[in-house]
Design a protein around this motif. Structure first.
Motif, PDB file in Angstrom:
ATOM      1  N   ASN A 267      75.819  46.395   9.208  1.00  0.00           N
ATOM      2  CA  ASN A 267      77.093  46.898   8.763  1.00  0.00           C
ATOM      3  C   ASN A 267      78.043  47.694   9.883  1.00  0.00           C
ATOM      4  OD1 ASN A 267      75.587  46.930   6.189  1.00  0.00           O
ATOM      5  ND2 ASN A 267      74.562  48.726   6.718  1.00  0.00           N
ATOM      6  N   ASP A 268      78.263  46.555  10.609  1.00  0.00           N
ATOM      7  CA  ASP A 268      79.279  46.804  11.744  1.00  0.00           C
ATOM      8  C   ASP A 268      78.621  47.545  12.729  1.00  0.00           C
ATOM      9  OD1 ASP A 268      82.533  46.456  10.303  1.00  0.00           O
ATOM     10  OD2 ASP A 268      81.086  45.037  10.918  1.00  0.00           O
ATOM     11  N   THR A 269      77.423  47.897  12.838  1.00  0.00           N
ATOM     12  CA  THR A 269      76.938  48.467  13.969  1.00  0.00           C
ATOM     13  C   THR A 269      75.916  47.818  14.701  1.00  0.00           C
ATOM     14  OG1 THR A 269      76.988  50.408  12.732  1.00  0.00           O
ATOM     15  CG2 THR A 269      75.532  50.618  14.574  1.00  0.00           C
TER      16      THR A 269
ATOM     17  N   GLU B 109      80.961  42.826  25.501  1.00  0.00           N
ATOM     18  CA  GLU B 109      81.905  43.873  25.229  1.00  0.00           C
ATOM     19  C   GLU B 109      83.121  43.049  24.602  1.00  0.00           C
ATOM     20  OE1 GLU B 109      82.061  47.435  28.181  1.00  0.00           O
ATOM     21  OE2 GLU B 109      81.416  45.730  29.214  1.00  0.00           O
ATOM     22  N   ILE B 110      83.348  42.155  25.412  1.00  0.00           N
ATOM     23  CA  ILE B 110      84.524  41.448  24.925  1.00  0.00           C
ATOM     24  C   ILE B 110      84.394  40.511  23.639  1.00  0.00           C
ATOM     25  CG2 ILE B 110      85.836  39.101  25.507  1.00  0.00           C
ATOM     26  CD1 ILE B 110      85.237  39.675  28.682  1.00  0.00           C
ATOM     27  N   VAL B 111      83.151  40.004  23.258  1.00  0.00           N
ATOM     28  CA  VAL B 111      82.921  39.622  21.953  1.00  0.00           C
ATOM     29  C   VAL B 111      83.045  40.411  20.754  1.00  0.00           C
ATOM     30  CG1 VAL B 111      81.173  38.212  20.505  1.00  0.00           C
ATOM     31  CG2 VAL B 111      81.580  37.591  22.755  1.00  0.00           C
ATOM     32  N   MET B 112      82.388  41.653  21.091  1.00  0.00           N
ATOM     33  CA  MET B 112      82.531  42.913  20.015  1.00  0.00           C
ATOM     34  C   MET B 112      83.947  42.996  19.903  1.00  0.00           C
ATOM     35  SD  MET B 112      79.594  43.606  18.886  1.00  0.00           S
ATOM     36  CE  MET B 112      77.935  44.300  19.316  1.00  0.00           C
ATOM     37  N   TYR B 113      84.839  43.152  21.105  1.00  0.00           N
ATOM     38  CA  TYR B 113      86.237  43.691  20.981  1.00  0.00           C
ATOM     39  C   TYR B 113      86.880  42.797  20.166  1.00  0.00           C
ATOM     40  CZ  TYR B 113      90.835  45.155  22.542  1.00  0.00           C
ATOM     41  OH  TYR B 113      91.992  45.679  22.700  1.00  0.00           O
ATOM     42  N   ALA B 114      86.896  41.568  20.558  1.00  0.00           N
ATOM     43  CA  ALA B 114      87.421  40.381  19.618  1.00  0.00           C
ATOM     44  C   ALA B 114      87.026  40.610  18.151  1.00  0.00           C
ATOM     45  CB  ALA B 114      87.004  38.898  20.157  1.00  0.00           C
TER      46      ALA B 114
ATOM     47  N   TYR C 131      89.398  33.902  17.887  1.00  0.00           N
ATOM     48  CA  TYR C 131      88.473  33.766  18.665  1.00  0.00           C
ATOM     49  C   TYR C 131      87.908  32.170  18.883  1.00  0.00           C
ATOM     50  CZ  TYR C 131      84.081  34.761  20.983  1.00  0.00           C
ATOM     51  OH  TYR C 131      83.020  34.761  22.013  1.00  0.00           O
ATOM     52  N   PHE C 132      88.274  31.612  19.921  1.00  0.00           N
ATOM     53  CA  PHE C 132      87.813  30.361  20.149  1.00  0.00           C
ATOM     54  C   PHE C 132      86.502  30.213  20.667  1.00  0.00           C
ATOM     55  CE2 PHE C 132      91.736  28.208  18.914  1.00  0.00           C
ATOM     56  CZ  PHE C 132      92.835  29.219  19.402  1.00  0.00           C
ATOM     57  N   SER C 133      85.499  29.427  19.795  1.00  0.00           N
ATOM     58  CA  SER C 133      84.263  29.321  20.516  1.00  0.00           C
ATOM     59  C   SER C 133      83.785  27.657  20.391  1.00  0.00           C
ATOM     60  CB  SER C 133      83.215  30.064  19.319  1.00  0.00           C
ATOM     61  OG  SER C 133      83.397  29.489  18.161  1.00  0.00           O
ATOM     62  N   THR C 134      84.679  27.078  20.724  1.00  0.00           N
ATOM     63  CA  THR C 134      84.026  25.663  20.920  1.00  0.00           C
ATOM     64  C   THR C 134      83.709  25.290  22.140  1.00  0.00           C
ATOM     65  OG1 THR C 134      86.438  25.290  20.033  1.00  0.00           O
ATOM     66  CG2 THR C 134      85.071  23.406  20.266  1.00  0.00           C
ATOM     67  N   GLU C 135      82.473  24.733  22.093  1.00  0.00           N
ATOM     68  CA  GLU C 135      81.645  24.701  23.377  1.00  0.00           C
ATOM     69  C   GLU C 135      82.117  23.401  24.108  1.00  0.00           C
ATOM     70  OE1 GLU C 135      77.210  25.717  24.554  1.00  0.00           O
ATOM     71  OE2 GLU C 135      77.436  23.841  23.219  1.00  0.00           O
ATOM     72  N   CYS C 136      82.402  23.494  25.333  1.00  0.00           N
ATOM     73  CA  CYS C 136      82.673  22.169  26.058  1.00  0.00           C
ATOM     74  C   CYS C 136      81.323  21.215  25.912  1.00  0.00           C
ATOM     75  CB  CYS C 136      82.731  22.453  27.506  1.00  0.00           C
ATOM     76  SG  CYS C 136      82.543  21.032  28.633  1.00  0.00           S
TER      77      CYS C 136
END
Lengths: 114, 170
Positions: A85-87, B66-71, B78-83
């Motif tokens: 739930n977004d946490t 943190e970056i993934v959560m922020y995005a 969010y581009f997640s294609t793996e090389c």
């Protein structure tokens, strides 16, 4: 009356089923048939559904390939973020969190790039 | 190379998105390879060296999480294609090790970066001298830089030249 009481207890031991939403992103969806959003109905059972048992259920029923990229032992592979739930699940007890009806669980993989 | 492009376009500084996880992986990789030259430089926030455009890594202390959560929360593209080569690359092993380490000790990543920052070498340790490539002028520790060696191999019809463990230059 003791016999009656134990019979009543036995029938109420089975806990309600759970209807939840599960989402995958960050590349994790590739392991689940490239489908990002899933509606899941978990059957009633004797012990409560928690995130740990959900993981096992997902691995055995929804996962299409390479289980080692999703689960490691009793938990998710390190590097996969879990949101309830977004946490952040780390705030809610991780695999011990007990699922409630209409919960949304998101699995975001950070294991990519190059 | 991006640095060469920077020179053509008159760029003052190149800023990359390397995050804390990347830098910790690099430290572990360079320790496993015994690459003393890279170990000295790899945790620096800003690098500059002679002809090359200065480069900075502002996300040095920002966790990939943190970056993934922020995005995710900001609903960014969010581009997640793996090389496709990355699963076999050396970094993959370092990354798996680091992630397992982090599950035991949560401060692993920041601790390794700190260790990388604090690394000092004895005076008698031999470092490869930093010269320039005889062909393209880019900084190189060999007479020909790796890019030129690989290009040469491709042009001569020897695509395996300098790729893999045994180098055969014919």
């Amino acid at each position: 009356s003791d016999l009656l009481w134990s019979r009543v207890n036995k029938t109420s031991l089975k806990l309600a089923e759970r209807s939840i939403s599960v989402e995958f992103s960050g590349g994790a969806e590739l392991l689940f048939g490239n489908v990002k959003k899933h509606r899941i109905r978990l059957p009633a059972r004797e012990t409560a559904w928690n995130l740990g048992s959900l993981l096992i259920w997902l691995r055995d029923n929804l996962l299409r390939e390479r289980p080692e990229l999703f689960v490691q032992g009793e938990t998710v592979r390190p590097g996969i973020l879990v949101l309830i739930n977004d946490t952040d699940w780390e705030l809610l007890g991780q695999t011990q969190y007990e699922l409630a009806d209409e919960d949304t669980i998101v699995f975001i993989s950070t294991l990519h790039g190059g | 190379r991006s640095s060469d492009l920077g020179r053509i376009e008159k760029v003052d500084r190149i800023v990359t998105g390397h995050n804390a996880d990347d830098i910790a992986e690099t430290v572990v990789m360079n320790i496993l390879r015994g690459d003393v030259a890279r170990l000295q430089r790899c945790t620096a926030v800003t690098t500059s060296g002679g002809e090359t455009i200065p480069r900075s890594k502002p996300f040095k202390y920002t966790y990939e999480k943190e970056i993934v959560m922020y995005a995710y929360f900001k609903k960014l593209d969010y581009f997640s294609t793996e090389c496709i080569y990355s699963p076999n690359a050396y970094r993959g092993h370092a990354r798996a090790f680091l992630k397992d380490l982090e599950s035991i000790r949560s401060t692993s990543i920041i601790d390794i970066i700190h260790s990388g920052d604090s690394l000092a070498f004895r005076k008698n340790v031999k470092f490869p001298t930093l010269g320039t490539c005889s062909q393209c002028g880019y900084i190189s520790s060999q007479t020909l830089c790796k890019a030129c060696v690989l290009l040469q191999g491709l042009n001569k019809g020897l695509p395996r030249l300098a790729v893999g463990k045994t180098n055969t230059s014919k």
